[in-house]
Design a protein around this motif. Structure first.
Motif, PDB file in Angstrom:
ATOM      1  N   UNK A   3      -9.850  -2.336  -7.326  1.00 26.61           N
ATOM      2  CA  UNK A   3     -10.035  -0.944  -6.888  1.00 26.61           C
ATOM      3  C   UNK A   3      -8.739  -0.141  -7.026  1.00 26.61           C
ATOM      4  N   UNK A   4      -7.593  -0.803  -6.810  1.00 28.18           N
ATOM      5  CA  UNK A   4      -6.313  -0.113  -7.024  1.00 28.18           C
ATOM      6  C   UNK A   4      -6.179   0.286  -8.486  1.00 28.18           C
ATOM      7  N   UNK A   5      -6.639  -0.597  -9.395  1.00 27.89           N
ATOM      8  CA  UNK A   5      -6.626  -0.270 -10.824  1.00 27.89           C
ATOM      9  C   UNK A   5      -7.490   0.945 -11.121  1.00 27.89           C
ATOM     10  N   UNK A   6      -8.658   1.030 -10.454  1.00 27.14           N
ATOM     11  CA  UNK A   6      -9.524   2.200 -10.622  1.00 27.14           C
ATOM     12  C   UNK A   6      -8.788   3.459 -10.138  1.00 27.14           C
ATOM     13  N   UNK A   7      -8.086   3.335  -8.995  1.00 20.17           N
ATOM     14  CA  UNK A   7      -7.347   4.488  -8.450  1.00 20.17           C
ATOM     15  C   UNK A   7      -6.283   4.971  -9.441  1.00 20.17           C
TER      16      UNK A   7
ATOM     17  N   UNK B  65       0.821  -1.214   0.000  1.00 22.74           N
ATOM     18  CA  UNK B  65       0.000   0.000   0.000  1.00 22.74           C
ATOM     19  C   UNK B  65       0.854   1.262   0.000  1.00 22.74           C
ATOM     20  N   UNK B  66       1.994   1.231   0.730  1.00 24.98           N
ATOM     21  CA  UNK B  66       2.763   2.465   0.940  1.00 24.98           C
ATOM     22  C   UNK B  66       3.892   2.606  -0.077  1.00 24.98           C
TER      23      UNK B  66
ATOM     24  N   UNK C 102      -7.829   0.693   1.074  1.00 26.33           N
ATOM     25  CA  UNK C 102      -8.079  -0.558   0.348  1.00 26.33           C
ATOM     26  C   UNK C 102      -7.665  -1.758   1.188  1.00 26.33           C
ATOM     27  N   UNK C 103      -6.518  -1.647   1.891  1.00 21.38           N
ATOM     28  CA  UNK C 103      -6.061  -2.751   2.741  1.00 21.38           C
ATOM     29  C   UNK C 103      -7.083  -3.029   3.842  1.00 21.38           C
ATOM     30  N   UNK C 104      -7.630  -1.942   4.441  1.00 19.95           N
ATOM     31  CA  UNK C 104      -8.651  -2.104   5.483  1.00 19.95           C
ATOM     32  C   UNK C 104      -9.909  -2.752   4.914  1.00 19.95           C
ATOM     33  N   UNK C 105     -10.345  -2.295   3.737  1.00 17.51           N
ATOM     34  CA  UNK C 105     -11.537  -2.854   3.095  1.00 17.51           C
ATOM     35  C   UNK C 105     -11.354  -4.351   2.839  1.00 17.51           C
TER      36      UNK C 105
END
Lengths: 251, 63
Positions: A183-187, A112-113, A151-154
Motif C-alpha cells: 500500500x505504501x508503494x501505491x501511495x 511512517x514519519x 498504514x501502520x494502524x491497518x
C-alpha cells in the motif's frame, strides 16, 4: 501500576525526547553543518531575486544554534506524543517487554514519519525549493505522513485479526507488514511528485551528502527516543538502576 | 509472585487530558516546523528564520 501511570509516562517521554534531541542536535552540529555551509555558499553566490524574503534576519551562528534548538524542541514534543501512543499500544500488546515495545514503536514511527516521506520527498538543502510551492509541498508531505500512520494502524489491526484466526506469528507478520509495504508503494504512485526542479548550480554530490546527513539526524532522534524511553520505562532496567544506586549510596 | 490485581477501566484507558496534550504537542510541532504565515502571520517569520536550519535538516519542506 506504575507502568500505566500516565503522568510518569509523559514525563519520561519528554525526558527521553530531551536526550534524543541533544543527540540529534550534536549530529546537526557535527555532520549536517558541513553540507549546510556548502549549500548556503551556493545560495549566496546567486543574484538576489526580486522580492526575495530576507534570509539574514539572524546571523549565521544564531541560525546554527536555532537549528540545534529546533532539534531538541521537536524531539521533546515527539517524546510527549510517543508516551501517549505508547500507553495506547501497551493496553493492546502485552506479550512484549516494555523496552521491546518502545523500540518497536520507535521503529514504526521512524518508518511512517521519516522513511516514507524521505523516499518520496527527499530532504533538500537551503537554496532548493520555490517559495511559491511551499504550501503545496507542505500538504503533500503532511498527508503522506498521515497515510503512513494509517498504514501502520491497518497493519496492527490485520496482525491482530489474523491472530484471532490462529495464524502462526511469522505468517501474520509477512501479511501485515507486506500489505503495508504494497500500500505504501501505491501511495508513492498516487501522491504527486515534488513540483520544484533542482537548480543546476546545486551539485548532485552535495544533494546526496545533504540527504544522508538529514537521514542520519532523524535516525539519531528516533533511535535515541526508542532506546531512551525504553530504558526509562522498562521495569527490569529501573530495578537494576535502583539496585546500583542503593549499592553506591551510603547506608 | 503476587496475583495480578484487576485494573479498573479508568486506569487502563488513556485519559482524555493525555490525548489533549498529545494534540497540542502536534500543533506546537506544526508551528515550529511547518508554519509559513498561515496561522501566525508576521511572527511566523521570526520562528521560521530561527529554526530554518532545523527545518531543512529534519527534511521538512521549506521555501
Amino acid at each position: 501500576m506504575t507502568a500505566y501511570d500516565m503522568k510518569k509516562l509523559v514525563a519520561r517521554g519528554a525526558l527521553a525526547g530531551l536526550l534524543a534531541g541533544v543527540v540529534a542536535a550534536l549530529v546537526s552540529l557535527l555532520i549536517v553543518e558541513r553540507p549546510m555551509r556548502a549549500a548556503l555558499a551556493i545560495e549566496d553566490a546567486r543574484p538576489a531575486a526580486p522580492g526575495a524574503r530576507g534570509g539574514d534576519l539572524f546571523s549565521r551562528p544564531t541560525q546554527v544554534v536555532g537549528g540545534m534548538v529546533a532539534a531538541v524542541v521537536v524531539a521533546v514534543l515527539i517524546g510527549i506524543v510517543f508516551a501517549v501512543v505508547y500507553r495506547w499500544v501497551a493496553e493492546r500488546v502485552h506479550r512484549q517487554s516494555a523496552f521491546a515495545r518502545s523500540l518497536h514503536l520507535a521503529a514504526v514511527g521512524f518508518a511512517a514519519i521519516v522513511l516514507l516521506p524521505m523516499v518520496k520527498y527527499p530532504a533538500n538543502p537551503p537554496g532548493v525549493g520555490d517559495p511559491a510551492t511551499v504550501d503545496q509541498r507542505t500538504s503533500m508531505y503532511v498527508s503522506l505522513i498521515a497515510a503512513g500512520l494509517v498504514l501502520a494502524l491497518l497493519a496492527h489491526w490485520a496482525y491482530r485479526a489474523l491472530a484471532k484466526r490462529h495464524w502462526p506469528g511469522p505468517m501474520r507478520g509477512v501479511v501485515a507488514a507486506g500489505g503495508a509495504i504494497v500500500l505504501a508503494g501505491v501511495a508513492f504512485v498516487v501522491w504527486p511528485a515534488n513540483p520544484d526542479p533542482i537548480p543546476p548550480d546545486v551539485p548532485a554530490a552535495l544533494l546526496w551528502q545533504w540527504r544522508l546527513a538529514s537521514l542520519f539526524e532523524l535516525a539519531a532522534l528516533w533511535a535515541g527516543l526508542g532506546v531512551g524511553f525504553g530504558l526509562l520505562v522498562d521495569p527490569s532496567a529501573r530495578r537494576w538502576a535502583a539496585g546500583q544506586r542503593a549499592a553506591v549510596a551510603p547506608t | 509472585m503476587t496475583t495480578p490485581v484487576p485494573v479498573s477501566r479508568s486506569v487502563r484507558t488513556v485519559p482524555l487530558w493525555a490525548w489533549l496534550l498529545a494534540m497540542s504537542s502536534l500543533l506546537a510541532l506544526y508551528l515550529v516546523l511547518q508554519e509559513n504565515g498561515m496561522l501566525l502571520g508576521q511572527a511566523a517569520e521570526f520562528i521560521h528564520e530561527f529554526v530554518h536550519d532545523g527545518r531543512h535538516a529534519l527534511g521538512v519542506p521549506c521555501h
